[in-house]
Motif scaffolding. Sequence first.
Motif, PDB file in Angstrom:
ATOM      1  N   GLY A   1      54.239 -20.426  25.203  1.00 33.60           N
ATOM      2  CA  GLY A   1      53.893 -21.555  26.060  1.00 33.60           C
ATOM      3  C   GLY A   1      53.776 -22.874  25.326  1.00 33.60           C
ATOM      4  O   GLY A   1      53.197 -23.834  25.850  1.00 33.60           O
TER       5      GLY A   1
ATOM      6  N   GLU B   1      55.858 -25.167  24.688  1.00 34.92           N
ATOM      7  CA  GLU B   1      56.515 -26.310  25.326  1.00 34.92           C
ATOM      8  C   GLU B   1      55.537 -27.028  26.251  1.00 34.92           C
ATOM      9  O   GLU B   1      55.456 -28.257  26.271  1.00 34.92           O
ATOM     10  CB  GLU B   1      57.736 -25.834  26.107  1.00 34.92           C
ATOM     11  N   GLY B   2      54.777 -26.241  27.022  1.00 36.41           N
ATOM     12  CA  GLY B   2      53.768 -26.831  27.895  1.00 36.41           C
ATOM     13  C   GLY B   2      52.660 -27.492  27.106  1.00 36.41           C
ATOM     14  O   GLY B   2      52.162 -28.565  27.474  1.00 36.41           O
TER      15      GLY B   2
ATOM     16  N   ILE C   1      55.393 -17.966  29.223  1.00 37.01           N
ATOM     17  CA  ILE C   1      56.364 -18.629  30.094  1.00 37.01           C
ATOM     18  C   ILE C   1      55.658 -19.297  31.272  1.00 37.01           C
ATOM     19  O   ILE C   1      56.005 -20.418  31.674  1.00 37.01           O
ATOM     20  CB  ILE C   1      57.414 -17.615  30.577  1.00 37.01           C
TER      21      ILE C   1
ATOM     22  N   ILE D   1      54.141 -22.533  30.188  1.00 36.57           N
ATOM     23  CA  ILE D   1      55.105 -23.626  30.046  1.00 36.57           C
ATOM     24  C   ILE D   1      55.170 -24.418  31.343  1.00 36.57           C
ATOM     25  O   ILE D   1      55.091 -25.654  31.359  1.00 36.57           O
ATOM     26  CB  ILE D   1      56.509 -23.093  29.690  1.00 36.57           C
TER      27      ILE D   1
ATOM     28  N   THR E   1      53.641 -28.261  31.540  1.00 40.19           N
ATOM     29  CA  THR E   1      54.548 -29.375  31.826  1.00 40.19           C
ATOM     30  C   THR E   1      54.259 -29.986  33.204  1.00 40.19           C
ATOM     31  O   THR E   1      54.268 -31.206  33.355  1.00 40.19           O
ATOM     32  CB  THR E   1      56.008 -28.901  31.771  1.00 40.19           C
TER      33      THR E   1
ATOM     34  N   GLY F   1      59.208 -27.013  21.719  1.00 36.12           N
ATOM     35  CA  GLY F   1      58.204 -25.966  21.640  1.00 36.12           C
ATOM     36  C   GLY F   1      58.821 -24.591  21.494  1.00 36.12           C
ATOM     37  O   GLY F   1      58.360 -23.758  20.700  1.00 36.12           O
ATOM     38  N   ILE F   2      59.893 -24.326  22.238  1.00 41.81           N
ATOM     39  CA  ILE F   2      60.579 -23.037  22.140  1.00 41.81           C
ATOM     40  C   ILE F   2      61.259 -22.893  20.788  1.00 41.81           C
ATOM     41  O   ILE F   2      61.231 -21.824  20.150  1.00 41.81           O
ATOM     42  CB  ILE F   2      61.608 -22.892  23.276  1.00 41.81           C
TER      43      ILE F   2
END
Length: 308
Positions: free
Chosen positions: A45, A47-48, A101, A104, A108, A229-230
């Motif tokens: 997570g 990316e979030g 996931i 994320i 976001t 992030g990923i």
Amino acid sequence: MDATSIGWLALPLAILGGAIRVSTPFIFVSIGELITEKSGRINLGLEGTLMLGAMAGYAISYLSGSPWLGVLSAGLAGMAFGLLHGLLCSVKRVNDTAIGISLIVLGTGFAFFLGKPLIEPKAPPLPSIGLGFWSTVPQVRAALDVNALFFVGIALAFAVYVFLNRTGWGLMLRTVGDSEDAARALGFPVLRVRIIATMAGGFLAGIGGSFLSLSYPGSWSEGLSSGQGIMAVALVIFARWRSINALGASLLFGGAGALGPALQGIGVTGYYYLFNAAPYILTLAIMVASTSRAAPFADAPGELKLHR
């Protein structure tokens, strides 16, 4: 004097400057994820968390006038998100990957919702250190105009190395990540260690996000992170779960990411988008080339889901 007037001499300077700028958020996010994975937990997570940190850092910098207070706020926002991730993953029969996931999307979406009023205002940026003061060439001065967070990231990589390999707490973290049964036999609080490690990883990922909004590119927008992030998760695997290697991998990725803009700066505009894909192609190629068939994750913490 412009980039074309010094020709190809501008290329290594542009790549150097781009590598420093692009690698800085990767240093923080990848080392944060390394700490989390050392506890035996993977956080997809990020990316979030990165986007939430970018939004929080920009908002607090704008409201307070202090970019460093924005960096701290970004880290605290990332830490709170890491706490949420750690608590959810502590529930029995909950899948770490699915939770990551989901976070994320949550991170976001939350950042976009709260950050709508921040698209127009201009927040104070993070300061840079002009290491190219000795030169009169603009390209040299621009390449060596280094944000202070980059040096913090270098120090962080060595500090984490010492923490993991030379301290009792680092030994406890590695034991929890390698063998939950052995950690429990030694009396280590497994769940608490993993939650704290996930919070620490979230804190560093939030700081990485603040660099995006407060330095490079230096504004708040919904497309700010571009999957960084990923990619940080892949960098940790490529770095074989070692913080010094993660620093080098981040710089390598940053240099590859700077290749396209650097070539464009000296007038080479053909295949621009292909060169922009260079960091992703490079990362994939190196990971494939460096992975052993016999033991593809020999260096991974034993409790990681990708290892079991």
